[in-house]
Design a protein around this motif. Sequence first.
Motif, PDB file in Angstrom:
ATOM      1  N   LEU A   1     -14.341   6.514 -14.308  1.00  0.00           N
ATOM      2  CA  LEU A   1     -14.815   5.938 -13.057  1.00  0.00           C
ATOM      3  C   LEU A   1     -14.281   6.730 -11.862  1.00  0.00           C
ATOM      4  CD1 LEU A   1     -15.277   2.221 -12.303  1.00  0.00           C
ATOM      5  CD2 LEU A   1     -14.301   3.683 -10.564  1.00  0.00           C
ATOM      6  N   SER A   2     -15.211   7.182 -11.012  1.00  0.00           N
ATOM      7  CA  SER A   2     -14.832   7.970  -9.835  1.00  0.00           C
ATOM      8  C   SER A   2     -15.129   7.242  -8.536  1.00  0.00           C
ATOM      9  CB  SER A   2     -15.559   9.319  -9.838  1.00  0.00           C
ATOM     10  OG  SER A   2     -16.961   9.122  -9.737  1.00  0.00           O
ATOM     11  N   ALA A  29     -20.182   1.462  -9.536  1.00  0.00           N
ATOM     12  CA  ALA A  29     -20.120   0.581 -10.699  1.00  0.00           C
ATOM     13  C   ALA A  29     -20.427  -0.866 -10.317  1.00  0.00           C
ATOM     14  CB  ALA A  29     -18.738   0.682 -11.347  1.00  0.00           C
ATOM     15  N   MET A  30     -19.957  -1.293  -9.146  1.00  0.00           N
ATOM     16  CA  MET A  30     -20.236  -2.661  -8.715  1.00  0.00           C
ATOM     17  C   MET A  30     -21.721  -2.856  -8.423  1.00  0.00           C
ATOM     18  SD  MET A  30     -16.980  -4.108  -6.537  1.00  0.00           S
ATOM     19  CE  MET A  30     -16.691  -2.747  -5.420  1.00  0.00           C
ATOM     20  N   ALA A  31     -22.378  -1.828  -7.908  1.00  0.00           N
ATOM     21  CA  ALA A  31     -23.814  -1.918  -7.649  1.00  0.00           C
ATOM     22  C   ALA A  31     -24.578  -2.180  -8.939  1.00  0.00           C
ATOM     23  CB  ALA A  31     -24.313  -0.638  -6.978  1.00  0.00           C
ATOM     24  N   ILE A  32     -24.216  -1.461 -10.002  1.00  0.00           N
ATOM     25  CA  ILE A  32     -24.888  -1.655 -11.283  1.00  0.00           C
ATOM     26  C   ILE A  32     -24.597  -3.051 -11.827  1.00  0.00           C
ATOM     27  CG2 ILE A  32     -24.987  -0.868 -13.680  1.00  0.00           C
ATOM     28  CD1 ILE A  32     -24.422   1.954 -12.674  1.00  0.00           C
ATOM     29  N   HIS A  33     -23.349  -3.485 -11.723  1.00  0.00           N
ATOM     30  CA  HIS A  33     -22.985  -4.818 -12.216  1.00  0.00           C
ATOM     31  C   HIS A  33     -23.763  -5.908 -11.486  1.00  0.00           C
ATOM     32  CE1 HIS A  33     -20.663  -8.226 -13.596  1.00  0.00           C
ATOM     33  NE2 HIS A  33     -20.445  -8.561 -12.332  1.00  0.00           N
ATOM     34  N   ILE A  34     -23.810  -5.813 -10.178  1.00  0.00           N
ATOM     35  CA  ILE A  34     -24.500  -6.833  -9.375  1.00  0.00           C
ATOM     36  C   ILE A  34     -25.996  -6.842  -9.693  1.00  0.00           C
ATOM     37  CG2 ILE A  34     -25.141  -7.475  -7.015  1.00  0.00           C
ATOM     38  CD1 ILE A  34     -22.360  -6.311  -6.196  1.00  0.00           C
ATOM     39  N   ALA A  35     -26.590  -5.654  -9.794  1.00  0.00           N
ATOM     40  CA  ALA A  35     -28.012  -5.586 -10.122  1.00  0.00           C
ATOM     41  C   ALA A  35     -28.272  -6.161 -11.512  1.00  0.00           C
ATOM     42  CB  ALA A  35     -28.501  -4.147 -10.046  1.00  0.00           C
ATOM     43  N   SER A  36     -27.373  -5.895 -12.467  1.00  0.00           N
ATOM     44  CA  SER A  36     -27.559  -6.399 -13.832  1.00  0.00           C
ATOM     45  C   SER A  36     -27.446  -7.911 -13.890  1.00  0.00           C
ATOM     46  CB  SER A  36     -26.541  -5.770 -14.781  1.00  0.00           C
ATOM     47  OG  SER A  36     -25.239  -6.319 -14.573  1.00  0.00           O
ATOM     48  N   GLN A  37     -26.680  -8.482 -12.989  1.00  0.00           N
ATOM     49  CA  GLN A  37     -26.516  -9.937 -12.940  1.00  0.00           C
ATOM     50  C   GLN A  37     -27.608 -10.604 -12.102  1.00  0.00           C
ATOM     51  OE1 GLN A  37     -23.961 -11.619 -14.709  1.00  0.00           O
ATOM     52  NE2 GLN A  37     -23.886  -9.550 -15.582  1.00  0.00           N
ATOM     53  N   GLN A  38     -28.533  -9.767 -11.597  1.00  0.00           N
ATOM     54  CA  GLN A  38     -29.669 -10.255 -10.812  1.00  0.00           C
ATOM     55  C   GLN A  38     -29.211 -11.034  -9.579  1.00  0.00           C
ATOM     56  OE1 GLN A  38     -32.042 -12.412 -13.744  1.00  0.00           O
ATOM     57  NE2 GLN A  38     -33.092 -10.539 -14.338  1.00  0.00           N
ATOM     58  N   GLN A  39     -28.105 -10.559  -8.986  1.00  0.00           N
ATOM     59  CA  GLN A  39     -27.590 -11.219  -7.791  1.00  0.00           C
ATOM     60  C   GLN A  39     -28.558 -11.084  -6.618  1.00  0.00           C
ATOM     61  OE1 GLN A  39     -24.928 -13.013  -7.412  1.00  0.00           O
ATOM     62  NE2 GLN A  39     -23.743 -12.680  -9.262  1.00  0.00           N
ATOM     63  N   ARG A  82      -8.151   2.560  -9.517  1.00  0.00           N
ATOM     64  CA  ARG A  82      -7.665   3.941  -9.494  1.00  0.00           C
ATOM     65  C   ARG A  82      -8.835   4.877  -9.801  1.00  0.00           C
ATOM     66  NH1 ARG A  82      -3.025   5.004  -8.334  1.00  0.00           N
ATOM     67  NH2 ARG A  82      -2.279   7.151  -8.335  1.00  0.00           N
ATOM     68  N   HIS A  83      -9.159   5.732  -8.851  1.00  0.00           N
ATOM     69  CA  HIS A  83     -10.261   6.677  -8.984  1.00  0.00           C
ATOM     70  C   HIS A  83      -9.713   8.053  -9.346  1.00  0.00           C
ATOM     71  CE1 HIS A  83     -11.869   3.472  -6.487  1.00  0.00           C
ATOM     72  NE2 HIS A  83     -13.088   3.924  -6.647  1.00  0.00           N
ATOM     73  N   ILE A  84     -10.522   8.834 -10.017  1.00  0.00           N
ATOM     74  CA  ILE A  84     -10.137  10.214 -10.319  1.00  0.00           C
ATOM     75  C   ILE A  84     -11.320  11.131 -10.050  1.00  0.00           C
ATOM     76  CG2 ILE A  84     -10.727   9.988 -12.778  1.00  0.00           C
ATOM     77  CD1 ILE A  84      -8.298  11.893 -13.300  1.00  0.00           C
ATOM     78  N   ARG A  85     -11.049  12.243  -9.354  1.00  0.00           N
ATOM     79  CA  ARG A  85     -12.099  13.199  -8.995  1.00  0.00           C
ATOM     80  C   ARG A  85     -11.572  14.618  -9.199  1.00  0.00           C
ATOM     81  NH1 ARG A  85     -13.789   9.897  -3.491  1.00  0.00           N
ATOM     82  NH2 ARG A  85     -14.510   8.028  -4.580  1.00  0.00           N
ATOM     83  N   THR A  86     -12.478  15.533  -9.515  1.00  0.00           N
ATOM     84  CA  THR A  86     -12.048  16.862  -9.947  1.00  0.00           C
ATOM     85  C   THR A  86     -11.898  17.919  -8.856  1.00  0.00           C
ATOM     86  OG1 THR A  86     -14.311  17.570 -10.449  1.00  0.00           O
ATOM     87  CG2 THR A  86     -13.088  16.460 -12.203  1.00  0.00           C
ATOM     88  N   PRO A  87     -12.561  17.813  -7.687  1.00  0.00           N
ATOM     89  CA  PRO A  87     -12.398  18.885  -6.696  1.00  0.00           C
ATOM     90  C   PRO A  87     -10.941  19.078  -6.291  1.00  0.00           C
ATOM     91  CG  PRO A  87     -14.265  17.510  -6.119  1.00  0.00           C
ATOM     92  CD  PRO A  87     -13.551  16.821  -7.254  1.00  0.00           C
ATOM     93  N   LEU A 119     -13.297  -8.374  -8.579  1.00  0.00           N
ATOM     94  CA  LEU A 119     -13.742  -7.924  -9.888  1.00  0.00           C
ATOM     95  C   LEU A 119     -12.692  -6.992 -10.482  1.00  0.00           C
ATOM     96  CD1 LEU A 119     -17.473  -6.977  -9.185  1.00  0.00           C
ATOM     97  CD2 LEU A 119     -16.647  -9.063 -10.283  1.00  0.00           C
ATOM     98  N   GLU A 120     -12.503  -7.065 -11.788  1.00  0.00           N
ATOM     99  CA  GLU A 120     -11.660  -6.098 -12.506  1.00  0.00           C
ATOM    100  C   GLU A 120     -12.593  -5.206 -13.310  1.00  0.00           C
ATOM    101  OE1 GLU A 120      -8.097  -4.199 -13.839  1.00  0.00           O
ATOM    102  OE2 GLU A 120      -8.584  -5.491 -12.140  1.00  0.00           O
ATOM    103  N   LEU A 121     -12.774  -3.983 -12.855  1.00  0.00           N
ATOM    104  CA  LEU A 121     -13.738  -3.082 -13.474  1.00  0.00           C
ATOM    105  C   LEU A 121     -13.141  -2.349 -14.668  1.00  0.00           C
ATOM    106  CD1 LEU A 121     -15.268  -1.500 -10.250  1.00  0.00           C
ATOM    107  CD2 LEU A 121     -16.238  -3.345 -11.621  1.00  0.00           C
ATOM    108  N   SER A 122     -14.014  -1.849 -15.511  1.00  0.00           N
ATOM    109  CA  SER A 122     -13.601  -1.000 -16.623  1.00  0.00           C
ATOM    110  C   SER A 122     -13.099   0.344 -16.084  1.00  0.00           C
ATOM    111  CB  SER A 122     -14.788  -0.757 -17.547  1.00  0.00           C
ATOM    112  OG  SER A 122     -14.497   0.261 -18.488  1.00  0.00           O
ATOM    113  N   PRO A 123     -12.198   1.023 -16.803  1.00  0.00           N
ATOM    114  CA  PRO A 123     -11.776   2.370 -16.372  1.00  0.00           C
ATOM    115  C   PRO A 123     -12.864   3.420 -16.534  1.00  0.00           C
ATOM    116  CG  PRO A 123     -10.754   1.798 -18.463  1.00  0.00           C
ATOM    117  CD  PRO A 123     -11.423   0.552 -17.970  1.00  0.00           C
ATOM    118  N   VAL A 124     -13.951   3.083 -17.237  1.00  0.00           N
ATOM    119  CA  VAL A 124     -15.075   4.014 -17.367  1.00  0.00           C
ATOM    120  C   VAL A 124     -16.345   3.337 -16.876  1.00  0.00           C
ATOM    121  CG1 VAL A 124     -14.066   5.284 -19.286  1.00  0.00           C
ATOM    122  CG2 VAL A 124     -15.550   3.327 -19.769  1.00  0.00           C
TER     123      VAL A 124
END
Length: 302
Positions: A120-121, A126-136, A150-155, A88-93
């Motif tokens: 996106l962190s 994000a994949m969980a939401i996508h899969i659930a939305s597609q009723q997989q 590429r993930h980004i996190r603030t700590p 999958l190619e996910l959105s950056p957000v």
Amino acid sequence: MQAILDKIAEKAGSDLVTLLAETLTGSELNSLLLEVFDRKTASMRPADLLRQYAINRFVQPSDTDVIQLRTKELAVLQLLQALNFTPLELSPVSLLGTSSVLGSVDQKKIISATRGTEVLSDATNAMAIHIASQQQLHSQAFSSFCTTHRHIRTPPVKVKGHSAHFTIACCVSAGTDTGNYNFETTAITTHFTAIQRILKEIFDIDVQYFKLQPRAGYKNSEQLLETITRHLKDSHPIQVDTTVSPNAYYQGIQYKAVITHQGNDIEIADGGFVNWTQKLLQNKKARFFISGLGIEYLSRIL
């Protein structure tokens, strides 16, 4: 943080945080923030950008070998696809709250944005939401997906070689409980095999062992651990840490894949069972297993 909020509230003459967070609708808050950012940037000059760039660790590029990393990313995705993971190619957000609502991560650790989004962190959320939305998960079919992102996190970064943003290979498997821990044993075997092959065939390094860690929140956790340990013992190197830890993130079992580099043990992959699809679909039989592998960190140290 609280001192800053108190100072702002004093200037505003009211409980500004309550007003913004609880009184305004989502669209009202979004419109307000868009106007605020528009006015903020209207007064900025190129010299301001340069000064901010020097001190903002979230916007500076990684010092990794980008050609090597991209080559490894492609090789990882091709291998995973050959192992029946769908790339999958996910959105950056992702949706605002993706990490905090599903993964119980403090929202302050995430870069929140306007228009109901956050940077996106964690790709697995994000994949969980996508899969659930597609009723997989409305059937009993076992399905697996993968991405590099590429993930980004603030700590603050505490480990040498780590950075505020980094590339991880992420794998997830989704399905339905059919009894006898069939999903669980299939998912963990599939992921462990994939990780072993990625490390050996692409990075030329062996997994020393997979550390299984019992976690609360799963029905019959002891039986789950016993079943999976018995299932894996002849095919994968495993060690069991019997210390049970309450964990709002993982359910039943968390694992770490450990490699040895220059005499040091490094936990290079992490994953386990989570209840995100159960929450999203309101279906207690829904099952989800996730893995994350630090391919940028591997590229850097190897």
